[in-house]
Scaffold this motif. Structure first.
Motif, PDB file in Angstrom:
ATOM      1  N   GLU A 196      33.860   9.342  32.849  1.00 22.42           N
ATOM      2  CA  GLU A 196      34.862   8.286  32.662  1.00 22.42           C
ATOM      3  C   GLU A 196      34.376   7.303  31.597  1.00 22.42           C
ATOM      4  OE1 GLU A 196      38.276   5.925  33.486  1.00 22.42           O
ATOM      5  OE2 GLU A 196      37.786   7.947  34.126  1.00 22.42           O
ATOM      6  N   PRO A 197      35.203   6.989  30.607  1.00 26.89           N
ATOM      7  CA  PRO A 197      34.799   6.034  29.571  1.00 26.89           C
ATOM      8  C   PRO A 197      34.510   4.654  30.171  1.00 26.89           C
ATOM      9  CG  PRO A 197      36.818   7.170  28.938  1.00 26.89           C
ATOM     10  CD  PRO A 197      36.533   7.545  30.351  1.00 26.89           C
ATOM     11  N   GLY A 198      33.486   4.010  29.661  1.00 27.58           N
ATOM     12  CA  GLY A 198      33.121   2.677  30.112  1.00 27.58           C
ATOM     13  C   GLY A 198      32.119   2.641  31.243  1.00 27.58           C
ATOM     14  N   VAL A 199      31.717   3.785  31.762  1.00 22.56           N
ATOM     15  CA  VAL A 199      30.739   3.832  32.840  1.00 22.56           C
ATOM     16  C   VAL A 199      29.352   3.975  32.229  1.00 22.56           C
ATOM     17  CG1 VAL A 199      29.962   5.103  34.876  1.00 22.56           C
ATOM     18  CG2 VAL A 199      32.401   4.840  34.437  1.00 22.56           C
ATOM     19  N   THR A 200      28.414   3.179  32.705  1.00 24.08           N
ATOM     20  CA  THR A 200      27.052   3.227  32.164  1.00 24.08           C
ATOM     21  C   THR A 200      26.343   4.503  32.594  1.00 24.08           C
ATOM     22  OG1 THR A 200      26.208   1.975  34.053  1.00 24.08           O
ATOM     23  CG2 THR A 200      26.875   0.704  32.106  1.00 24.08           C
ATOM     24  N   GLY A 201      25.173   4.741  32.014  1.00 22.91           N
ATOM     25  CA  GLY A 201      24.452   5.995  32.228  1.00 22.91           C
ATOM     26  C   GLY A 201      23.850   6.174  33.602  1.00 22.91           C
ATOM     27  N   LEU A 202      23.379   5.093  34.236  1.00 22.95           N
ATOM     28  CA  LEU A 202      22.711   5.256  35.531  1.00 22.95           C
ATOM     29  C   LEU A 202      23.650   5.728  36.645  1.00 22.95           C
ATOM     30  CD1 LEU A 202      20.130   2.347  35.483  1.00 22.95           C
ATOM     31  CD2 LEU A 202      19.666   4.790  35.546  1.00 22.95           C
ATOM     32  N   PRO A 203      24.857   5.190  36.780  1.00 21.79           N
ATOM     33  CA  PRO A 203      25.745   5.769  37.795  1.00 21.79           C
ATOM     34  C   PRO A 203      26.091   7.230  37.513  1.00 21.79           C
ATOM     35  CG  PRO A 203      26.524   3.603  37.189  1.00 21.79           C
ATOM     36  CD  PRO A 203      25.415   3.949  36.232  1.00 21.79           C
ATOM     37  N   ARG A 204      26.238   7.572  36.234  1.00 19.48           N
ATOM     38  CA  ARG A 204      26.536   8.965  35.878  1.00 19.48           C
ATOM     39  C   ARG A 204      25.353   9.868  36.236  1.00 19.48           C
ATOM     40  NH1 ARG A 204      28.565   8.537  30.660  1.00 19.48           N
ATOM     41  NH2 ARG A 204      30.504   8.048  31.689  1.00 19.48           N
ATOM     42  N   LEU A 205      24.125   9.417  35.947  1.00 18.63           N
ATOM     43  CA  LEU A 205      22.930  10.194  36.301  1.00 18.63           C
ATOM     44  C   LEU A 205      22.817  10.336  37.813  1.00 18.63           C
ATOM     45  CD1 LEU A 205      20.273  11.598  35.506  1.00 18.63           C
ATOM     46  CD2 LEU A 205      19.184   9.340  35.572  1.00 18.63           C
ATOM     47  N   PHE A 206      23.034   9.234  38.542  1.00 18.83           N
ATOM     48  CA  PHE A 206      22.981   9.290  40.004  1.00 18.83           C
ATOM     49  C   PHE A 206      24.027  10.260  40.553  1.00 18.83           C
ATOM     50  CE2 PHE A 206      24.732   7.510  44.037  1.00 18.83           C
ATOM     51  CZ  PHE A 206      23.705   7.941  44.865  1.00 18.83           C
ATOM     52  N   GLY A 207      25.243  10.188  40.044  1.00 17.46           N
ATOM     53  CA  GLY A 207      26.296  11.081  40.519  1.00 17.46           C
ATOM     54  C   GLY A 207      25.984  12.546  40.271  1.00 17.46           C
ATOM     55  N   THR A 208      25.453  12.822  39.081  1.00 15.48           N
ATOM     56  CA  THR A 208      25.102  14.210  38.746  1.00 15.48           C
ATOM     57  C   THR A 208      23.973  14.716  39.639  1.00 15.48           C
ATOM     58  OG1 THR A 208      25.773  13.808  36.466  1.00 15.48           O
ATOM     59  CG2 THR A 208      24.389  15.728  36.874  1.00 15.48           C
ATOM     60  N   LEU A 209      22.931  13.896  39.820  1.00 17.13           N
ATOM     61  CA  LEU A 209      21.824  14.307  40.690  1.00 17.13           C
ATOM     62  C   LEU A 209      22.268  14.430  42.141  1.00 17.13           C
ATOM     63  CD1 LEU A 209      18.880  12.178  39.226  1.00 17.13           C
ATOM     64  CD2 LEU A 209      19.252  14.631  38.981  1.00 17.13           C
ATOM     65  N   ALA A 210      23.190  13.582  42.569  1.00 19.16           N
ATOM     66  CA  ALA A 210      23.693  13.663  43.944  1.00 19.16           C
ATOM     67  C   ALA A 210      24.438  14.975  44.174  1.00 19.16           C
ATOM     68  CB  ALA A 210      24.597  12.469  44.240  1.00 19.16           C
ATOM     69  N   VAL A 211      25.192  15.407  43.174  1.00 18.33           N
ATOM     70  CA  VAL A 211      25.888  16.690  43.303  1.00 18.33           C
ATOM     71  C   VAL A 211      24.877  17.839  43.331  1.00 18.33           C
ATOM     72  CG1 VAL A 211      27.437  18.307  42.122  1.00 18.33           C
ATOM     73  CG2 VAL A 211      28.056  15.899  42.308  1.00 18.33           C
ATOM     74  N   VAL A 212      23.894  17.786  42.411  1.00 15.49           N
ATOM     75  CA  VAL A 212      22.930  18.890  42.304  1.00 15.49           C
ATOM     76  C   VAL A 212      22.053  18.985  43.550  1.00 15.49           C
ATOM     77  CG1 VAL A 212      20.916  19.724  41.038  1.00 15.49           C
ATOM     78  CG2 VAL A 212      22.913  18.918  39.794  1.00 15.49           C
ATOM     79  N   PHE A 213      21.413  17.873  43.927  1.00 12.84           N
ATOM     80  CA  PHE A 213      20.465  17.937  45.043  1.00 12.84           C
ATOM     81  C   PHE A 213      21.111  17.645  46.390  1.00 12.84           C
ATOM     82  CE2 PHE A 213      17.589  17.049  41.438  1.00 12.84           C
ATOM     83  CZ  PHE A 213      16.788  18.168  41.565  1.00 12.84           C
ATOM     84  N   GLY A 214      22.022  16.680  46.435  1.00 12.62           N
ATOM     85  CA  GLY A 214      22.637  16.310  47.702  1.00 12.62           C
ATOM     86  C   GLY A 214      23.603  17.346  48.232  1.00 12.62           C
ATOM     87  N   VAL A 215      24.436  17.885  47.348  1.00 10.06           N
ATOM     88  CA  VAL A 215      25.453  18.845  47.797  1.00 10.06           C
ATOM     89  C   VAL A 215      24.947  20.280  47.652  1.00 10.06           C
ATOM     90  CG1 VAL A 215      27.802  19.688  47.439  1.00 10.06           C
ATOM     91  CG2 VAL A 215      27.327  17.247  47.242  1.00 10.06           C
ATOM     92  N   ILE A 216      24.612  20.672  46.420  1.00  8.69           N
ATOM     93  CA  ILE A 216      24.217  22.068  46.186  1.00  8.69           C
ATOM     94  C   ILE A 216      22.862  22.378  46.825  1.00  8.69           C
ATOM     95  CG2 ILE A 216      23.675  23.786  44.409  1.00  8.69           C
ATOM     96  CD1 ILE A 216      25.709  22.285  42.604  1.00  8.69           C
ATOM     97  N   GLY A 217      21.869  21.502  46.613  1.00  3.32           N
ATOM     98  CA  GLY A 217      20.542  21.730  47.198  1.00  3.32           C
ATOM     99  C   GLY A 217      20.581  21.784  48.714  1.00  3.32           C
ATOM    100  N   SER A 218      21.330  20.862  49.319  1.00  2.00           N
ATOM    101  CA  SER A 218      21.433  20.866  50.783  1.00  2.00           C
ATOM    102  C   SER A 218      22.147  22.112  51.286  1.00  2.00           C
ATOM    103  CB  SER A 218      22.166  19.612  51.255  1.00  2.00           C
ATOM    104  OG  SER A 218      21.399  18.462  51.001  1.00  2.00           O
ATOM    105  N   ALA A 219      23.171  22.556  50.566  1.00  2.00           N
ATOM    106  CA  ALA A 219      23.873  23.778  50.977  1.00  2.00           C
ATOM    107  C   ALA A 219      22.945  24.985  50.915  1.00  2.00           C
ATOM    108  CB  ALA A 219      25.095  23.996  50.091  1.00  2.00           C
ATOM    109  N   VAL A 220      22.120  25.049  49.876  1.00  2.00           N
ATOM    110  CA  VAL A 220      21.159  26.150  49.759  1.00  2.00           C
ATOM    111  C   VAL A 220      20.155  26.088  50.911  1.00  2.00           C
ATOM    112  CG1 VAL A 220      19.258  27.063  48.362  1.00  2.00           C
ATOM    113  CG2 VAL A 220      21.424  26.454  47.283  1.00  2.00           C
TER     114      VAL A 220
END
Length: 148
Positions: A59-83
């Motif tokens: 989303e335009p106007g969003v800083t990098g840290l929330p975007r990094l947190f969201g991406t890592l949350a999907v990778v480790f929180g959702v996908i990693g936990s499912a694995v």
């Protein structure tokens, strides 16, 4: 008769790399935390009203840290936990525990960045996602350091 998933040496009670982890009733806690994390993704994360999915998707106007947190949350929180929940293997648990811990710290930075940037501060979804990641980090770290 020996269990093939345990280390044959009785001096060291360290499981082999391919050994299975006994998750027990704590697996339900991890599964609920993943559902909370997915729910947080549809709630607003920024004072500008961008949801978690919009933050992750750029989303335009969003800083990098929330975007990094969201991406890592999907990778480790959702996908990693499912694995981890589906395979119950030690390497997956260790990687997910480390990833969730790093993601939790990144989430704290994301909240801080939203408090210090222009706008109305962090949204409820960001706080809920951070809480879910802290629960997941604790749950997976507990399994990673246990010898069950």
């Amino acid at each position: 008769m020996t269990d093939p998933d345990t280390h044959p040496d009785t001096d060291t009670d360290v499981p082999r790399a391919g050994a299975r982890v006994d998750l027990g009733p704590g697996a339900l806690v991890a599964a609920i935390a993943v559902l909370v994390l997915l729910l947080a993704a549809v709630l607003p994360w920024t004072g500008l009203g961008a949801s978690g999915w919009e933050v992750v998707l750029g989303e335009p106007g969003v800083t990098g840290l929330p975007r990094l947190f969201g991406t890592l949350a999907v990778v480790f929180g959702v996908i990693g936990s499912a694995v981890c929940l589906s395979t119950r293997r030690w390497p997956a648990v260790f990687v997910t525990a480390a990833g969730c811990t790093i993601t939790s710290v990144t989430g704290l930075w994301a909240v801080w960045s939203q408090n210090t940037s222009a706008g109305n501060g962090p949204g409820a979804g960001l706080f809920l996602a951070l809480l879910a990641m802290i629960v997941l980090a604790g749950r997976w770290a507990g399994y990673a350091i246990s010898r069950r």
